[in-house]
Design a protein around this motif. Structure first.
Motif, mmCIF file in Angstrom:
data_model
loop_
_atom_site.group_PDB
_atom_site.id
_atom_site.type_symbol
_atom_site.label_atom_id
_atom_site.label_comp_id
_atom_site.label_asym_id
_atom_site.label_seq_id
_atom_site.Cartn_x
_atom_site.Cartn_y
_atom_site.Cartn_z
ATOM 1 N N THR A 262 1.207 -1.555 0.122
ATOM 2 C CA THR A 262 -0.045 -0.294 0.186
ATOM 3 C C THR A 262 0.809 1.221 -0.734
ATOM 4 O O THR A 262 1.772 0.856 0.629
ATOM 5 N N ALA A 263 0.671 1.983 -0.953
ATOM 6 C CA ALA A 263 1.353 3.703 -0.825
ATOM 7 C C ALA A 263 -0.071 4.498 -0.923
ATOM 8 O O ALA A 263 -0.992 4.454 -1.807
ATOM 9 N N ASP A 264 0.593 6.060 0.461
ATOM 10 C CA ASP A 264 -0.575 6.822 -0.241
ATOM 11 C C ASP A 264 0.519 7.996 -0.778
ATOM 12 O O ASP A 264 1.407 8.247 -0.764
ATOM 13 N N GLY A 265 -0.498 8.536 -1.292
ATOM 14 C CA GLY A 265 -0.072 10.117 -2.749
ATOM 15 C C GLY A 265 1.849 9.162 -3.040
ATOM 16 O O GLY A 265 1.035 9.026 -3.912
ATOM 17 N N THR A 266 2.074 10.093 -3.454
ATOM 18 C CA THR A 266 2.935 10.386 -4.527
ATOM 19 C C THR A 266 4.309 9.119 -4.030
ATOM 20 O O THR A 266 4.764 9.152 -2.751
ATOM 21 N N VAL A 267 4.533 7.935 -4.174
ATOM 22 C CA VAL A 267 5.525 6.954 -4.783
ATOM 23 C C VAL A 267 6.701 6.899 -5.600
ATOM 24 O O VAL A 267 6.457 7.510 -7.095
ATOM 25 N N THR A 268 7.651 6.720 -5.457
ATOM 26 C CA THR A 268 8.943 6.754 -6.441
ATOM 27 C C THR A 268 9.214 4.992 -6.013
ATOM 28 O O THR A 268 9.868 4.769 -4.794
ATOM 29 N N VAL A 269 9.511 4.386 -7.224
ATOM 30 C CA VAL A 269 9.171 3.067 -6.929
ATOM 31 C C VAL A 269 10.711 2.792 -6.865
ATOM 32 O O VAL A 269 11.951 2.116 -6.066
ATOM 33 N N PHE A 270 11.184 2.361 -7.661
ATOM 34 C CA PHE A 270 12.873 3.259 -8.387
ATOM 35 C C PHE A 270 13.608 4.277 -7.567
ATOM 36 O O PHE A 270 13.769 5.507 -7.790
ATOM 37 N N GLY A 271 14.790 3.761 -6.319
ATOM 38 C CA GLY A 271 16.367 4.794 -6.199
ATOM 39 C C GLY A 271 17.044 4.826 -8.110
ATOM 40 O O GLY A 271 16.915 3.965 -8.964
ATOM 41 N N THR A 272 17.880 6.346 -7.645
ATOM 42 C CA THR A 272 19.481 6.049 -8.106
ATOM 43 C C THR A 272 19.576 5.412 -8.356
ATOM 44 O O THR A 272 20.519 4.287 -7.784
ATOM 45 N N PRO A 273 20.214 4.787 -10.175
ATOM 46 C CA PRO A 273 21.177 3.391 -9.820
ATOM 47 C C PRO A 273 22.680 3.963 -9.930
ATOM 48 O O PRO A 273 22.780 4.811 -10.359
ATOM 49 N N GLN A 274 22.592 2.880 -9.094
ATOM 50 C CA GLN A 274 24.171 2.140 -8.918
ATOM 51 C C GLN A 274 25.180 1.791 -9.542
ATOM 52 O O GLN A 274 25.256 0.698 -10.305
ATOM 53 N N ASN A 275 25.991 2.546 -10.526
ATOM 54 C CA ASN A 275 27.271 2.254 -10.933
ATOM 55 C C ASN A 275 28.038 1.159 -10.179
ATOM 56 O O ASN A 275 29.405 2.196 -9.483
ATOM 57 N N LEU A 276 27.622 -0.223 -10.424
ATOM 58 C CA LEU A 276 28.785 -0.826 -8.827
ATOM 59 C C LEU A 276 30.463 -0.975 -9.068
ATOM 60 O O LEU A 276 30.734 -1.096 -10.502
ATOM 61 N N LYS A 277 31.269 -0.865 -8.519
ATOM 62 C CA LYS A 277 32.896 -0.890 -8.589
ATOM 63 C C LYS A 277 32.836 -2.710 -8.753
ATOM 64 O O LYS A 277 32.604 -2.970 -8.097
ATOM 65 N N LEU A 278 33.713 -3.348 -9.722
ATOM 66 C CA LEU A 278 34.150 -3.807 -9.845
ATOM 67 C C LEU A 278 35.490 -4.400 -9.629
ATOM 68 O O LEU A 278 36.295 -3.438 -9.433
ATOM 69 N N ALA A 279 35.979 -5.060 -8.953
ATOM 70 C CA ALA A 279 37.815 -5.704 -8.573
ATOM 71 C C ALA A 279 38.199 -6.183 -9.601
ATOM 72 O O ALA A 279 37.558 -6.430 -11.130
ATOM 73 N N SER A 280 39.298 -6.389 -9.724
ATOM 74 C CA SER A 280 40.676 -6.466 -11.257
ATOM 75 C C SER A 280 40.743 -7.787 -11.304
ATOM 76 O O SER A 280 40.883 -8.505 -12.610
ATOM 77 N N LYS A 281 39.675 -9.051 -10.267
ATOM 78 C CA LYS A 281 39.978 -10.448 -10.760
ATOM 79 C C LYS A 281 38.819 -10.571 -9.852
ATOM 80 O O LYS A 281 38.281 -10.417 -9.305
ATOM 81 N N ALA A 282 37.686 -11.876 -10.139
ATOM 82 C CA ALA A 282 37.127 -12.742 -9.400
ATOM 83 C C ALA A 282 37.717 -13.319 -8.488
ATOM 84 O O ALA A 282 39.153 -14.187 -9.253
ATOM 85 N N PRO A 283 37.464 -14.004 -8.328
ATOM 86 C CA PRO A 283 35.477 -13.729 -7.636
ATOM 87 C C PRO A 283 35.883 -12.427 -6.403
ATOM 88 O O PRO A 283 37.140 -12.193 -6.131
ATOM 89 N N PHE A 284 34.631 -11.712 -6.702
ATOM 90 C CA PHE A 284 34.774 -10.132 -5.312
ATOM 91 C C PHE A 284 33.304 -10.910 -5.542
ATOM 92 O O PHE A 284 32.368 -11.275 -5.671
ATOM 93 N N ALA A 285 32.822 -9.835 -4.447
ATOM 94 C CA ALA A 285 31.192 -9.752 -3.804
ATOM 95 C C ALA A 285 31.609 -8.359 -2.777
ATOM 96 O O ALA A 285 32.018 -7.720 -3.027
ATOM 97 N N TYR A 286 29.842 -7.986 -2.667
ATOM 98 C CA TYR A 286 29.834 -6.712 -2.105
ATOM 99 C C TYR A 286 28.724 -6.538 -0.486
ATOM 100 O O TYR A 286 28.557 -8.131 -0.168
ATOM 101 N N THR A 287 28.901 -6.005 -0.073
ATOM 102 C CA THR A 287 28.119 -6.021 1.259
ATOM 103 C C THR A 287 27.172 -6.309 0.531
ATOM 104 O O THR A 287 26.572 -5.708 0.055
ATOM 105 N N PRO A 288 26.136 -6.610 2.405
ATOM 106 C CA PRO A 288 24.678 -7.930 1.633
ATOM 107 C C PRO A 288 23.431 -5.332 1.638
ATOM 108 O O PRO A 288 23.717 -4.672 2.752
ATOM 109 N N ALA A 289 22.948 -6.398 0.701
ATOM 110 C CA ALA A 289 21.985 -5.071 -0.011
ATOM 111 C C ALA A 289 21.197 -5.352 1.038
ATOM 112 O O ALA A 289 20.758 -5.734 1.644
ATOM 113 N N PRO A 290 20.717 -3.057 0.940
ATOM 114 C CA PRO A 290 20.266 -2.963 2.697
ATOM 115 C C PRO A 290 18.316 -3.152 1.774
ATOM 116 O O PRO A 290 18.234 -2.651 3.279
ATOM 117 N N THR A 291 18.543 -3.010 0.582
ATOM 118 C CA THR A 291 16.928 -3.297 0.494
ATOM 119 C C THR A 291 16.675 -3.834 -0.594
ATOM 120 O O THR A 291 17.489 -4.501 -1.123
#
Length: 380
Positions: A262-291
């Motif tokens: 449910t949402a009241d009034g104005t709703v924004t579903v998607f936030g601003t896209p983030q260009n993810l930084k990559l490591a120079s060599k796999a494997p690598f990982a990222y911090t857990p998704a906050p949302t």
């Protein structure tokens, strides 16, 4: 005839569209078949004080529902008419001001001398209103559906519409319709009903009435709402009759209710896209998704031969990990995929083929600036 016709009103406008649209109502909605006195056609033009021409058009096929006007229908005071051939008529205000109804913002045209043909049924009537100066005339055409039958036998609700097709969040509007009888009862279903958590209930209403014109004010509206109106009564105290019509009112920036969301009034579903930084060599990982969010992956392969693969894994806080493989080749040099990421999940890149270029974008749900992912190297 017992079928209740639909009575939508469609509008086509040409010329300057910056001014408010005229609103046109026509009554009576039901015309008695031959054997009764001539009927008077009432055309009311709302929100058009500078109206200078009204044009009417209707079918004339004698084997279908049609009107049979006298040679020259007589207008009410302040109007003059001219015939444009069978099924067409033009009316214009005279220097003497037309009769002013209770609604000061409207004009009322009455034409006496019409009679229904011998065939019962729905009849389309086109009303075109021209407003504004001659060098910038605005033309608004509306389609109305009147019913040729005995209103004492088969009453029909006609010209059912909302004064405002769209209202602001929390705004109200007025529903109006024409109906020839004063007995029986009206019932209204509002869906969705803000006062009900389940199926919207039918409520009995008592509309305001001025001759055949009925009006009813809605309460505050917070989301797109449909209004189903039903009349129920008896003919000759024994024969049961009903009539049903439907209209819709849209709400600007209305509330959203979809399952448990449910949402009241104005709703924004998607936030601003983030260009993810990559490591120079796999494997690598990222911090857990906050949302909750989505990862967009783009893989490009510049080699003349061979195939490139990038393997991306999403590990939820509980349950099985999901691995997506993005594949590009010398024939399909670029490939994309979208990967849903539940909140708390860890995003990992397990492998990237040499000479391949991987780009990833994190699109969080919501606008919180903290909903970002941070690269942590050395994890498997």
């Amino acid at each position: 005839m017992s079928t209740t016709p639909k009575t939508p009103t469609s509008t086509t406008t040409t010329g300057d569209a910056s001014a408010a649209e005229p609103r046109i109502t026509v009554s009576p909605g039901v015309w008695p078949l031959p054997g009764t006195d001539d009927q008077t056609l009432h055309v009311r033009i709302h929100q058009a004080p500078d109206c200078h021409t009204v044009r009417l058009a209707w079918p004339t096929n004698p084997t279908s529902p049609h009107l049979a006007p006298t040679h020259q229908p007589t207008p009410s005071a302040g109007w003059c008419v001219e015939g444009d051939g069978p099924g067409n008529l033009t009316a214009r205000p005279t220097p003497q001001a037309p009769e002013t109804p209770a609604d000061k913002d409207s004009l009322q045209l009455q034409l006496t001398g019409f009679q229904a043909g011998t065939v019962p049924g729905p009849l389309p009537l086109t009303v075109t209103v021209e407003t504004g100066p001659n060098d910038n005339t605005k033309s608004t055409a509306t389609e109305h559906l009147i019913y040729l039958d005995d209103p004492n036998t088969n009453p029909q609700i006609t010209n059912y519409q909302a004064k405002d097709v769209q209202v602001a969040h929390g705004g109200t509007t007025t529903l109006s319709w024409t109906f020839p009888r004063t007995d029986g009862a009206f019932y209204l279903v509002q869906a969705p009903n803000p006062d009900s958590k389940g199926t919207a209930a039918e409520q009995k209403i008592t509309p305001k009435r001025a001759n055949d014109l009925c009006t009813w004010d809605t309460g505050p509206l917070t989301q797109d709402t449909a209004f189903a109106l039903r009349w129920e009564g008896k003919i000759n105290e024994t024969d049961h009759r009903t009539a049903l019509v439907l209209t819709l009112v849209m709400v600007a920036k209305g509330d959203i209710k979809a399952g448990t969301l449910t949402a009241d009034g104005t709703v924004t579903v998607f936030g601003t896209p983030q260009n993810l930084k990559l490591a120079s060599k796999a494997p690598f990982a990222y911090t857990p998704a906050p949302t909750d969010g989505i990862v967009l992956a783009d893989l490009r392969f510049g080699s003349a031969t061979g195939t490139a693969v990038a393997k991306i894994q999403v590990q939820p806080p509980t349950g099985q990990a999901i691995t997506a493989a993005v594949t590009a080749s010398s024939t399909t040099t670029e490939a994309q995929t979208q990967i849903p990421v539940p909140a708390g999940s860890t995003l990992r890149v397990h492998d990237i083929t040499a000479k391949a270029i991987l780009q990833m974008f994190w699109v969080p749900f919501g606008l919180d600036s903290k909903n970002t992912l941070t690269l942590t190297t050395g994890q498997k």
